[in-house]
Design an enzyme around this catalytic site. Sequence first.
Site, PDB file in Angstrom:
ATOM      1  N   GLY A 115     -26.445   8.736  12.265  1.00 32.46           N
ATOM      2  CA  GLY A 115     -25.363   7.772  12.036  1.00 32.46           C
ATOM      3  C   GLY A 115     -25.549   7.050  10.716  1.00 32.46           C
ATOM      4  N   ALA A 116     -26.101   7.784   9.739  1.00 38.60           N
ATOM      5  CA  ALA A 116     -26.442   7.156   8.445  1.00 38.60           C
ATOM      6  C   ALA A 116     -25.250   7.094   7.495  1.00 38.60           C
ATOM      7  CB  ALA A 116     -27.595   7.922   7.785  1.00 38.60           C
ATOM      8  N   ASP A 120     -23.365  16.770  14.806  1.00 37.85           N
ATOM      9  CA  ASP A 120     -22.923  16.036  15.987  1.00 37.85           C
ATOM     10  C   ASP A 120     -24.161  15.839  16.858  1.00 37.85           C
ATOM     11  OD1 ASP A 120     -22.040  15.126  18.409  1.00 37.85           O
ATOM     12  OD2 ASP A 120     -20.442  16.615  18.638  1.00 37.85           O
ATOM     13  N   ASN A 145     -29.637   6.135  15.678  1.00 34.02           N
ATOM     14  CA  ASN A 145     -28.687   5.040  15.453  1.00 34.02           C
ATOM     15  C   ASN A 145     -27.235   5.431  15.742  1.00 34.02           C
ATOM     16  OD1 ASN A 145     -27.564   2.540  13.833  1.00 34.02           O
ATOM     17  ND2 ASN A 145     -26.729   4.373  12.810  1.00 34.02           N
ATOM     18  N   TYR A 193     -20.402   1.872  27.372  1.00 34.12           N
ATOM     19  CA  TYR A 193     -21.275   1.563  26.227  1.00 34.12           C
ATOM     20  C   TYR A 193     -22.530   0.818  26.698  1.00 34.12           C
ATOM     21  CZ  TYR A 193     -22.504  -0.427  21.629  1.00 34.12           C
ATOM     22  OH  TYR A 193     -23.155  -0.796  20.472  1.00 34.12           O
ATOM     23  N   ALA A 252     -23.879   0.812  29.643  1.00 35.48           N
ATOM     24  CA  ALA A 252     -24.728   1.723  30.429  1.00 35.48           C
ATOM     25  C   ALA A 252     -25.521   2.635  29.494  1.00 35.48           C
ATOM     26  CB  ALA A 252     -23.878   2.550  31.385  1.00 35.48           C
ATOM     27  N   LYS A 289     -26.475   2.006  26.463  1.00 39.13           N
ATOM     28  CA  LYS A 289     -27.487   1.236  25.727  1.00 39.13           C
ATOM     29  C   LYS A 289     -28.599   0.755  26.654  1.00 39.13           C
ATOM     30  CE  LYS A 289     -25.617   1.566  21.625  1.00 39.13           C
ATOM     31  NZ  LYS A 289     -26.274   2.317  20.550  1.00 39.13           N
ATOM     32  N   ILE A 292     -22.722  -7.351  14.600  1.00 35.09           N
ATOM     33  CA  ILE A 292     -23.044  -7.072  13.205  1.00 35.09           C
ATOM     34  C   ILE A 292     -21.751  -6.654  12.506  1.00 35.09           C
ATOM     35  CG2 ILE A 292     -24.484  -5.651  11.670  1.00 35.09           C
ATOM     36  CD1 ILE A 292     -26.136  -7.381  13.660  1.00 35.09           C
TER      37      ILE A 292
HETATM   38  P1  NDP Z   1     -20.240   2.506  12.685  1.00 40.12           P
HETATM   39  O1  NDP Z   1     -19.106   2.897  13.541  1.00 40.12           O
HETATM   40  O2  NDP Z   1     -19.998   1.683  11.478  1.00 40.12           O
HETATM   41  O3  NDP Z   1     -21.044   3.825  12.219  1.00 40.12           O
HETATM   42  C1  NDP Z   1     -21.439   4.768  13.165  1.00 40.12           C
HETATM   43  C2  NDP Z   1     -22.142   5.909  12.497  1.00 40.12           C
HETATM   44  O4  NDP Z   1     -22.513   6.844  13.515  1.00 40.12           O
HETATM   45  C3  NDP Z   1     -21.266   6.661  11.519  1.00 40.12           C
HETATM   46  O5  NDP Z   1     -22.016   7.027  10.389  1.00 40.12           O
HETATM   47  C4  NDP Z   1     -20.836   7.901  12.290  1.00 40.12           C
HETATM   48  O6  NDP Z   1     -20.639   9.058  11.511  1.00 40.12           O
HETATM   49  C5  NDP Z   1     -22.042   8.122  13.158  1.00 40.12           C
HETATM   50  N1  NDP Z   1     -21.728   8.910  14.352  1.00 40.12           N
HETATM   51  C6  NDP Z   1     -20.872   8.607  15.350  1.00 40.12           C
HETATM   52  N2  NDP Z   1     -20.843   9.586  16.265  1.00 40.12           N
HETATM   53  C7  NDP Z   1     -21.702  10.536  15.823  1.00 40.12           C
HETATM   54  C8  NDP Z   1     -22.092  11.808  16.308  1.00 40.12           C
HETATM   55  N3  NDP Z   1     -21.610  12.305  17.459  1.00 40.12           N
HETATM   56  N4  NDP Z   1     -22.978  12.541  15.584  1.00 40.12           N
HETATM   57  C9  NDP Z   1     -23.475  12.048  14.422  1.00 40.12           C
HETATM   58  N5  NDP Z   1     -23.145  10.859  13.918  1.00 40.12           N
HETATM   59  C10 NDP Z   1     -22.259  10.111  14.606  1.00 40.12           C
HETATM   60  O7  NDP Z   1     -21.267   1.792  13.682  1.00 40.12           O
HETATM   61  P2  NDP Z   1     -22.377   0.669  13.437  1.00 40.12           P
HETATM   62  O8  NDP Z   1     -23.066   0.896  12.168  1.00 40.12           O
HETATM   63  O9  NDP Z   1     -21.785  -0.626  13.739  1.00 40.12           O
HETATM   64  O10 NDP Z   1     -23.369   0.996  14.663  1.00 40.12           O
HETATM   65  C11 NDP Z   1     -24.559   1.723  14.517  1.00 40.12           C
HETATM   66  C12 NDP Z   1     -25.351   1.617  15.818  1.00 40.12           C
HETATM   67  O11 NDP Z   1     -25.604   0.243  16.099  1.00 40.12           O
HETATM   68  C13 NDP Z   1     -24.612   2.180  17.021  1.00 40.12           C
HETATM   69  O12 NDP Z   1     -25.526   2.835  17.878  1.00 40.12           O
HETATM   70  C14 NDP Z   1     -24.064   0.938  17.690  1.00 40.12           C
HETATM   71  O13 NDP Z   1     -23.861   1.146  19.058  1.00 40.12           O
HETATM   72  C15 NDP Z   1     -25.167  -0.046  17.404  1.00 40.12           C
HETATM   73  N6  NDP Z   1     -24.737  -1.429  17.491  1.00 40.12           N
HETATM   74  C16 NDP Z   1     -23.802  -1.930  16.632  1.00 40.12           C
HETATM   75  C17 NDP Z   1     -23.409  -3.251  16.736  1.00 40.12           C
HETATM   76  C18 NDP Z   1     -22.394  -3.871  15.823  1.00 40.12           C
HETATM   77  O14 NDP Z   1     -22.055  -5.057  16.053  1.00 40.12           O
HETATM   78  N7  NDP Z   1     -21.907  -3.213  14.793  1.00 40.12           N
HETATM   79  C19 NDP Z   1     -23.967  -4.127  17.780  1.00 40.12           C
HETATM   80  C20 NDP Z   1     -24.941  -3.498  18.609  1.00 40.12           C
HETATM   81  C21 NDP Z   1     -25.298  -2.203  18.467  1.00 40.12           C
HETATM   82  P3  NDP Z   1     -19.493   9.224  10.367  1.00 40.12           P
HETATM   83  O15 NDP Z   1     -19.745   8.119   9.367  1.00 40.12           O
HETATM   84  O16 NDP Z   1     -19.785  10.538   9.766  1.00 40.12           O
HETATM   85  O17 NDP Z   1     -18.201   9.091  11.078  1.00 40.12           O
END
Ligand code: NDP
Length: 247
Positions: A13-14, A63, A90, A155, A157, A159, A188
């Site tokens: 998820g970078a 994925d 992530n 979500y 569940a 986490k 965040i």
């Molecule tokens: P974003 O939606 O901004 O980014 C999510 C990232 O995950 C994207 O780069 C996306 O890919 C990637 N992604 C999603 N699904 C897949 C998949 N199936 N395979 C590979 N990559 C995937 O989310 P955040 O940065 O906000 O969240 C990151 C983590 O932090 C998550 O696990 C979220 O649950 C957790 N979190 C976030 C909070 C918040 O307030 N933002 C609070 C608590 C937890 P692409 O860019 O290519 O679409």
Amino acid sequence: MSELLNNVAVVTGAGRGIGKAIAIEFAKNGADVFCVSRTRENAESTASDVRALERRAWPLAVDVGDIESVNAAVDKIMSEAGRVDILVNNAGITRDTLVMRMSDDDWDDVMTTNLKGAFLFTRALSMVFVKQRAGRIINIGSVAGIMGNPGQANYSASKAGLIGFSKSVARELASRGITVNVIAPGFIDTNMTSKLGESVRKDIQARIPMNTFGSPEDIAKAAVFLAGGSGKYITGHVLSVDGGLAM
Ligand code: NDP
């Protein structure tokens, strides 16, 4: 800064948000980074940010919930770098709705990305870590996995499951010098929270003791701490980075 000098990290998820901030903060601390994202474009964008910091970077469009995609990525990672020091699971999604309206797909999609994705990468790379007798696994949970949140049964569940998963794997791997921890972010500022309406955002903010949303960098700095020398005796821990929301 060289807390992670020449470490090889895999961050899922970078492509944006918290994962992108972690990849960049790792690079600032001397690590080379495999930038895993769903879309190639976003993975490449983060990889070029890492290269701008004069570290090696590889974009991987994967994925995380798909076994073949993950195994192919791990083969590529091992053939390119030969080792991995840090895994950050992530990648995460939301499909928010009340439980009485939640579809099977809403449930399955969230479980597959948030929980199975972490399992697949952890399983594949724990074999590498065991052979190396070293490794750091950091799973990105959520305050929702600790407190629950209306509209997020799926979500929350996933986490909460990540916490049980992490503690079990921490116990399995501790004797091999491998640590497994969870960072539980609060709210965040990323794409994920940008969908919140202004009044919902204000209500949430009023519940946060520090009265503000966090930044992706707040999470990234906690990840550097757990991945570096400072975190070497910490395992099975859930580190809340949430402005006091879950205390
Ligand atoms: P974003 O939606 O901004 O980014 C999510 C990232 O995950 C994207 O780069 C996306 O890919 C990637 N992604 C999603 N699904 C897949 C998949 N199936 N395979 C590979 N990559 C995937 O989310 P955040 O940065 O906000 O969240 C990151 C983590 O932090 C998550 O696990 C979220 O649950 C957790 N979190 C976030 C909070 C918040 O307030 N933002 C609070 C608590 C937890 P692409 O860019 O290519 O679409």
